[in-house]
Motif scaffolding. Structure first.
Motif, mmCIF file in Angstrom:
data_model
loop_
_atom_site.group_PDB
_atom_site.id
_atom_site.type_symbol
_atom_site.label_atom_id
_atom_site.label_comp_id
_atom_site.label_asym_id
_atom_site.label_seq_id
_atom_site.Cartn_x
_atom_site.Cartn_y
_atom_site.Cartn_z
ATOM 1 N N ASN A 132 31.049 -62.041 146.336
ATOM 2 C CA ASN A 132 30.730 -60.455 146.079
ATOM 3 C C ASN A 132 31.549 -60.327 144.968
ATOM 4 N N LEU A 133 30.831 -60.848 144.320
ATOM 5 C CA LEU A 133 30.541 -60.370 143.105
ATOM 6 C C LEU A 133 29.664 -59.031 142.613
ATOM 7 N N VAL A 134 30.543 -58.474 141.250
ATOM 8 C CA VAL A 134 30.762 -57.398 141.080
ATOM 9 C C VAL A 134 30.348 -57.343 139.781
ATOM 10 N N SER A 135 29.621 -57.330 139.309
ATOM 11 C CA SER A 135 29.129 -58.700 137.339
ATOM 12 C C SER A 135 28.244 -56.892 136.674
ATOM 13 N N TYR A 136 28.459 -56.842 135.326
ATOM 14 C CA TYR A 136 27.845 -56.162 134.632
ATOM 15 C C TYR A 136 26.138 -56.499 134.787
ATOM 16 N N HIS A 137 26.544 -58.216 133.912
ATOM 17 C CA HIS A 137 25.345 -58.751 133.182
ATOM 18 C C HIS A 137 24.018 -59.361 134.468
ATOM 19 N N LEU A 138 24.793 -59.595 135.943
ATOM 20 C CA LEU A 138 24.313 -59.952 137.021
ATOM 21 C C LEU A 138 23.880 -58.579 137.708
ATOM 22 N N GLY A 139 23.950 -57.897 136.956
ATOM 23 C CA GLY A 139 23.158 -56.464 138.026
ATOM 24 C C GLY A 139 23.640 -55.875 139.056
ATOM 25 N N SER A 140 24.401 -57.192 139.611
ATOM 26 C CA SER A 140 25.162 -56.701 141.479
ATOM 27 C C SER A 140 25.412 -55.437 141.166
ATOM 28 N N TRP A 141 25.819 -54.565 141.877
ATOM 29 C CA TRP A 141 25.509 -53.304 142.472
ATOM 30 C C TRP A 141 24.986 -52.587 141.990
ATOM 31 N N ARG A 142 24.497 -52.551 140.555
ATOM 32 C CA ARG A 142 24.178 -51.189 139.498
ATOM 33 C C ARG A 142 22.810 -50.458 140.375
ATOM 34 N N GLY A 143 23.484 -48.887 140.727
ATOM 35 C CA GLY A 143 22.860 -48.261 141.627
ATOM 36 C C GLY A 143 23.638 -47.641 142.048
ATOM 37 N N LYS A 144 24.905 -48.757 142.753
ATOM 38 C CA LYS A 144 25.335 -48.806 143.739
ATOM 39 C C LYS A 144 26.838 -48.278 143.913
#
Length: 310
Positions: free
Chosen positions: A247-259
């Motif tokens: 469940n990574l939350v990473s700026y550079h991976l873009g995970s959860w971007r917009g959510k």
């Protein structure tokens, strides 16, 4: 001395740059931020980069950008453990003057083989005291250990109540410096919090078993004890603790971007704070502002579990 009941707290979040944040570490950051802000306090960010070989290049920046993405802005400059190496040695020397620190030649494998009790869940192998009376002749120093008292160490946790632990039975004499001179985590984190004046430490309950060791060191060095609050852990689908890969939350991976808002609301619900349904679609700043105004440590759940996003 200021009245602790009225002085705004100084909290902190101290991630290690060994991997991206995940939903569990983000939850800890949110809880720490809310507890400090809800009492009109400040919130610091420290990068725990003492374990250099395990660091991932660029990860410290990713963690900072991720926190900013969720509106978790810190006060002042970011501090780093790597800036405190000389100060760690000073406090190690202070411990030496107590006469309670001694050299040890035991390897982790030797300690594991000697342990008669099951290994505790915080991965601390109970040390049997092999070198308390001196190392075997010709042996190499692998660590410097701190003698523990033959009585419980107690403190009050804001979520778990009174915690009492007999260090001798739980972990035995524990390392405060490695043989190569690197300071061990238990001493480093005590010094880190003292240097920045931290008065409130909010972190996962997986770190609760090691806190009595830090409380013991604080007492020996005459350092103030922060208020501690160990919160329940976010679990994966199987019920196990999340790993660095889950469940990574990473700026550079873009995970959860917009959510980001949906995840933040899920975190607040996990923490028992129950944001109103009308906040769906709100910005992170709005959600955090509501959380800081309503946060109540008494509503933290008794146990962890999955973080549900609706």
């Amino acid at each position: 001395m200021p009245d602790e009941a009225t002085t705004p707290p100084l909290g902190r979040f101290a991630p290690s740059p060994t991997g991206a944040l995940h939903t569990g570490s983000l939850t800890t950051a949110v809880a720490s931020w809310l507890m400090a802000r809800s009492a009109g306090g400040r919130w610091l960010l420290r990068i725990d980069d003492l374990d250099a070989p395990r660091q991932v290049p660029g990860m410290a920046d990713d963690i900072m950008r991720t926190l900013e993405l969720f509106g978790l802005y810190w006060d002042g400059e970011v501090s780093r453990q790597s800036d405190n190496l000389e100060t760690y040695q000073h406090y190690f020397s202070e411990l030496l003057t107590t006469g309670l620190v001694y050299p040890c030649c035991c390897s982790r494998r030797e300690i594991a083989l000697a342990a008669s009790a099951p290994h505790p869940d915080d991965d601390c192998l109970p040390y049997p005291g092999t070198c308390r009376g001196g190392m075997r002749e010709g042996a190499t120093v692998r660590s410097w250990r701190l003698r523990v008292p033959d009585e419980p160490v107690c403190f009050e946790d804001l979520h778990n109540g009174v915690v009492s632990q007999h260090l001798g039975k739980r972990c035995g004499d524990f390392a405060v410096r490695r043989g190569d001179g690197e300071i061990a985590y238990q001493l480093a984190v005590v010094v880190d919090d003292h240097l920045t004046g931290v008065t409130q430490v909010v972190r996962g309950e997986d770190l609760l078993p090691s806190t009595p060791r830090q409380v013991y060191i604080q007492g020996l060095l005459g350092l103030a004890r922060p208020a501690y609050c160990h919160i329940p852990l976010v679990a994966g689908p199987s019920g196990a603790k999340l790993s660095k890969r889950d469940n990574l939350v990473s700026y550079h991976l873009g995970s959860w971007r917009g959510k980001e808002g949906a995840l933040l609301l899920g975190v607040l619900r996990f923490l028992g704070q129950n944001p109103p349904h009308g906040m769906a679609g709100a910005s992170c700043d709005e959600i955090l502002r509501w959380g800081a105004g309503c946060f109540d440590v008494a509503r933290l759940p008794a146990a962890g579990g999955e973080l549900v996003i609706s």
